[in-house]
Design a protein around this motif. Structure first.
Motif, PDB file in Angstrom:
ATOM      1  N   ALA A 146       0.841  -1.200   0.000  1.00 33.83           N
ATOM      2  CA  ALA A 146       0.000   0.000   0.000  1.00 33.83           C
ATOM      3  C   ALA A 146       0.873   1.246   0.000  1.00 33.83           C
ATOM      4  CB  ALA A 146      -0.903  -0.008   1.229  1.00 33.83           C
ATOM      5  N   SER A 148       2.110   5.110   0.709  1.00 31.54           N
ATOM      6  CA  SER A 148       1.908   6.061   1.801  1.00 31.54           C
ATOM      7  C   SER A 148       0.818   7.051   1.400  1.00 31.54           C
ATOM      8  CB  SER A 148       3.201   6.805   2.096  1.00 31.54           C
ATOM      9  OG  SER A 148       3.548   7.636   0.987  1.00 31.54           O
ATOM     10  N   ARG A 149       0.268   7.750   2.394  1.00 32.30           N
ATOM     11  CA  ARG A 149      -0.781   8.721   2.079  1.00 32.30           C
ATOM     12  C   ARG A 149      -0.253   9.795   1.133  1.00 32.30           C
ATOM     13  NH1 ARG A 149      -5.646  10.434   3.991  1.00 32.30           N
ATOM     14  NH2 ARG A 149      -6.114  12.658   3.742  1.00 32.30           N
ATOM     15  N   ALA A 152      -0.061   8.292  -2.292  1.00 36.56           N
ATOM     16  CA  ALA A 152      -1.391   8.029  -2.825  1.00 36.56           C
ATOM     17  C   ALA A 152      -2.050   9.308  -3.334  1.00 36.56           C
ATOM     18  CB  ALA A 152      -2.264   7.362  -1.767  1.00 36.56           C
ATOM     19  N   TYR A 156      -3.159   9.675  -7.113  1.00 34.79           N
ATOM     20  CA  TYR A 156      -4.579   9.599  -7.430  1.00 34.79           C
ATOM     21  C   TYR A 156      -5.378  10.857  -7.092  1.00 34.79           C
ATOM     22  CZ  TYR A 156      -3.048   4.720  -7.023  1.00 34.79           C
ATOM     23  OH  TYR A 156      -2.365   3.536  -7.137  1.00 34.79           O
ATOM     24  N   GLY A 160      -8.139   9.670  -3.689  1.00 24.26           N
ATOM     25  CA  GLY A 160      -7.462   8.385  -3.600  1.00 24.26           C
ATOM     26  C   GLY A 160      -6.485   8.307  -2.455  1.00 24.26           C
ATOM     27  N   ALA A 161      -6.699   9.135  -1.434  1.00 25.21           N
ATOM     28  CA  ALA A 161      -5.759   9.190  -0.313  1.00 25.21           C
ATOM     29  C   ALA A 161      -5.662   7.866   0.434  1.00 25.21           C
ATOM     30  CB  ALA A 161      -6.172  10.305   0.656  1.00 25.21           C
ATOM     31  N   ASP A 162      -6.692   7.022   0.319  1.00 27.01           N
ATOM     32  CA  ASP A 162      -6.650   5.727   1.008  1.00 27.01           C
ATOM     33  C   ASP A 162      -5.856   4.682   0.237  1.00 27.01           C
ATOM     34  OD1 ASP A 162      -8.320   5.348  -1.132  1.00 27.01           O
ATOM     35  OD2 ASP A 162      -9.997   4.534   0.031  1.00 27.01           O
ATOM     36  N   GLY A 163      -5.289   5.077  -0.905  1.00 27.55           N
ATOM     37  CA  GLY A 163      -4.480   4.155  -1.686  1.00 27.55           C
ATOM     38  C   GLY A 163      -5.224   3.455  -2.791  1.00 27.55           C
ATOM     39  N   GLU A 164      -6.537   3.667  -2.873  1.00 26.42           N
ATOM     40  CA  GLU A 164      -7.335   3.067  -3.937  1.00 26.42           C
ATOM     41  C   GLU A 164      -7.623   4.126  -5.001  1.00 26.42           C
ATOM     42  OE1 GLU A 164      -8.306  -0.007  -4.421  1.00 26.42           O
ATOM     43  OE2 GLU A 164      -7.322  -0.721  -2.590  1.00 26.42           O
TER      44      GLU A 164
END
Length: 314
Positions: A146, A148-149, A152, A156, A160-164
């Motif tokens: 994953a 890092s914030r 991310a 994104y 997309g700060a949560d990595g998605e």
């Protein structure tokens, strides 16, 4: 006799191979907010003449292939996207992590190989229903760690700060958020066309409709009778390949016998030739109906390929 369980279940190897044969299964079941394709069930079945084929149909292509990127084209776009993302992150003082490589997996020679079941008597004599070199359990791509914030958000955007990565929102006149959105915009990726996945859906739908077509069902009935005479009971070659009994570390003697019988009966009753002809007829019908939308897809693919070549230097 061996009986296919439920007629629809698939072993893991069969799922992977069928997805590859059906345009990667892209957009086959998750339409989301994509515009629906025209109803393939409308109108009379298109005319079709069985094409004489013995063994594999690897040398025959499908009409929808003109609107689908090849594996090489997809790989080049991914490489160009990585280059642009890496450069974008470098300008922000960040490093782009190298995506983990998949550990191989089945690679089909063409879109028609195994689309209508196994057909190579030499391959099945060793591998049964499995692609040569395959292993039990499939070859899932390893998961990337994953981000890092900070990374991310750079990749994104805030959503997309949560990595998605969020659903693409860029258009032809503006980039989407983050380095990913900028890279896709630079490569001319049209998110509306990509979400619609029209060529992939038409590919899957023509296969599904041809599988239920009376002309194919008649030849499959003859194939099934042939299989029962050899000690196996399945409705079609795909059900034979998807029997959960074959989810073992290596092909059993029974699996090899079933696969060999599948090929012999498939060849004897020209299953691939008939099924291919009907499949192609449905695709041509759909292509004619969706001509305007597919022309936009083709134009976008051509423009994107030019931009990919510019990024990769040819």
């Amino acid at each position: 006799m061996d009986r296919a369980v439920g007629g629809r279940r698939r072993g893991s190897a069969a799922i992977a191979v069928l997805c590859l044969a059906l345009a990667g299964c892209t957009g086959a079941g998750d339409r989301g907010d994509r515009p629906p394709a025209a109803d393939l069930a409308s109108g009379a079945p298109p005319p079709a003449t069985a094409t004489p084929v013995s063994g594999e149909v690897t040398g025959l292509d499908l009409p929808i292939a003109a609107y689908l990127p090849t594996p090489e084209q997809r790989a080049r776009r991914a490489s160009a996207e990585s280059v642009l993302i890496r450069d974008c992150l470098a300008r922000l003082g960040l490093t782009y992590p190298t995506p983990p490589a998949a550990d191989g997996g089945p690679v089909l020679k063409s879109r028609t190989e195994r689309r209508y079941g196994v057909g190579d008597p030499v391959e099945v004599a060793t591998w049964g229903f499995r692609p040569p070199g395959s292993v039990a359990g499939g070859t899932a791509k390893p998961s990337a760690p994953a981000p890092s914030r900070e990374l991310a958000v750079a990749l994104y955007g805030a959503a997309g700060a949560d990595g998605e990565p969020p659903a693409p929102t860029e258009g032809t006149d503006r980039p989407g958020p983050g380095c990913l959105g900028q890279a896709r915009f630079a490569l001319g990726v049209d998110p509306v066309l990509e979400r619609a996945a029209l060529p992939s859906r038409l590919d899957v739908e023509s296969f599904e409709r041809s599988r239920a077509d009376p002309r194919v069902l008649r030849v499959l009935a003859r194939w099934s009778t042939c299989m029962r005479a050899k000690g196996f009971d399945y409705p079609d070659p795909l059900a034979a390949g998807g029997d959960p009994a074959w989810d073992t570390p290596a092909p059993s003697a029974r699996e090899i016998a079933a696969a060999s019988a599948t090929v012999a009966c498939r060849t004897e009753h020209n299953v691939a030739g008939t099924w291919y002809a009907v499949d192609v007829a449905y695709q041509r019908q759909a292509i004619e109906r969706e001509a305007a939308a597919l022309a936009r897809v083709r134009a976008n693919e051509d423009e994107s390929a030019r931009r990919v070549a510019a990024v990769l230097g040819g």
